[in-house]
Design an enzyme around this catalytic site. Structure first.
Site, PDB file in Angstrom:
ATOM      1  N   LEU A  59      -6.678  55.965 -29.908  1.00  0.00           N
ATOM      2  CA  LEU A  59      -6.061  57.012 -30.725  1.00  0.00           C
ATOM      3  C   LEU A  59      -6.968  58.239 -30.725  1.00  0.00           C
ATOM      4  CD1 LEU A  59      -4.601  55.391 -33.991  1.00  0.00           C
ATOM      5  CD2 LEU A  59      -3.342  56.644 -32.237  1.00  0.00           C
ATOM      6  N   ASP A  60      -6.374  59.423 -30.627  1.00  0.00           N
ATOM      7  CA  ASP A  60      -7.143  60.661 -30.719  1.00  0.00           C
ATOM      8  C   ASP A  60      -7.775  60.782 -32.102  1.00  0.00           C
ATOM      9  OD1 ASP A  60      -6.406  61.433 -28.151  1.00  0.00           O
ATOM     10  OD2 ASP A  60      -4.600  62.457 -28.856  1.00  0.00           O
TER      11      ASP A  60
END
Length: 296
Positions: free
Chosen positions: A37-38
């Protein structure tokens, strides 16, 4: 400690940060994660603990998100964390027009991942190259989006669209935001992202770090069983003599005629003990990952 943690990743943390924090809290060396996930995204981040790290490759790839797309803005990173490269107020963009354009993004679609992403090109990650001033376009890839639902629409100079997206592995929601803005000829970028499910883990059952720490302090934390997220794989049960041989790395004969060749299976002993992952080959079961030895 072996199993999985359904972590609710906080805003601003990298997936690597979350692994490091988990490793420290649980005093474990072997910790890994599924589905990066960013930093600006929140939500479900599956964390594997101990021997369960070897099971990450067998988790299902389906994911779901809620996202906010802002129109009238383009950025270098395709989200609001990056430099704005174009910005202009949007005039006369209707929800009906947006909904029509969204139909192009369902099913199997071709997308180019963002220039700032973890994808590797010639052995280097794109975000590392971008930070060095070298912008390299990642090769286009085919991904699958199974469903997009409109949740909300807010008008204004820079209108925003909230959507729920269900998709397969490798799909970049930032790329959908960027490409939708391009189709509408107004520009678009991702303003907010939360992953609501990933690899069989769901947001409602996820734990924040604060909740995890509380459970550890009260001795109430129990990792999810290692085979819990593997329910998408068919199950096979071995008699004791074969279970022991299989756990020793031997191929064993099986009689299940309905199994496909090269199909991955969850392997159990007759006492219900999860043994690991096998692969069918004609009338043989080949060990792929022995999770633990058979306890007769």
């Amino acid at each position: 400690m072996h199993g999985f943690l359904n972590l609710h990743k906080p805003f601003g943390w990298t997936s690597h940060d979350c692994v490091a924090k988990t490793r420290k809290l649980l005093h474990l060396k072997r910790v890994g994660h599924a589905g990066t996930l960013d930093p600006a995204a929140t939500g479900v981040l599956p964390i594997a603990l101990g021997k369960a790290t070897r099971l990450l490759q067998y988790l299902p790839g389906e994911k779901a998100y809620t996202a906010t797309i802002r129109f009238g803005i383009r950025t270098a990173t395709d989200d609001m964390e990056g430099e704005i490269i174009a910005q202009q107020p949007v005039i006369n963009l209707s929800l009906a027009t947006v909904k029509t354009a969204l139909t192009q993004f369902c099913g199997k679609i071709t997308q180019i991942p963002p220039s700032y992403s973890a994808i590797q090109v010639q052995g280097k990650r794109l975000y590392d190259l971008a930070r060095q001033g070298e912008i390299v376009e990642a090769p286009a890839r085919v991904v699958e989006v199974s469903d997009i639902q409109v949740l909300d629409w807010r008008e204004g100079e820079y209108p925003e669209l909230d959507v729920a997206i269900s998709c397969g592995t490798g799909t970049y929601i930032r790329a959908i935001a960027r490409d939708l803005g391009q189709v509408l000829t107004v520009g678009g970028t991702l303003a907010k992202l939360q992953r609501t499910s990933s690899s069989g883990f769901h947001l409602a059952e996820s734990l924040t770090f604060s909740e995890l720490e509380t459970q550890l302090q009260t001795a109430t934390f129990h990792p999810l069983l290692a085979d819990q997220p593997l329910q998408h794989l068919p199950l096979i049960t071995l008699p004791s003599i074969n279970a022991k041989k299989w756990c020793q790395g031997q191929r064993v004969a099986i009689t299940e005629s309905e199994l496909d060749t090269n199909q991955h299976l969850r392997v159990y002993a007759e006492n219900g003990q999860f043994l690991g992952i096998g692969k069918s080959d004609s009338q043989l079961l080949i060990p792929q990952m022995v999770f633990e030895s058979f306890e007769s």
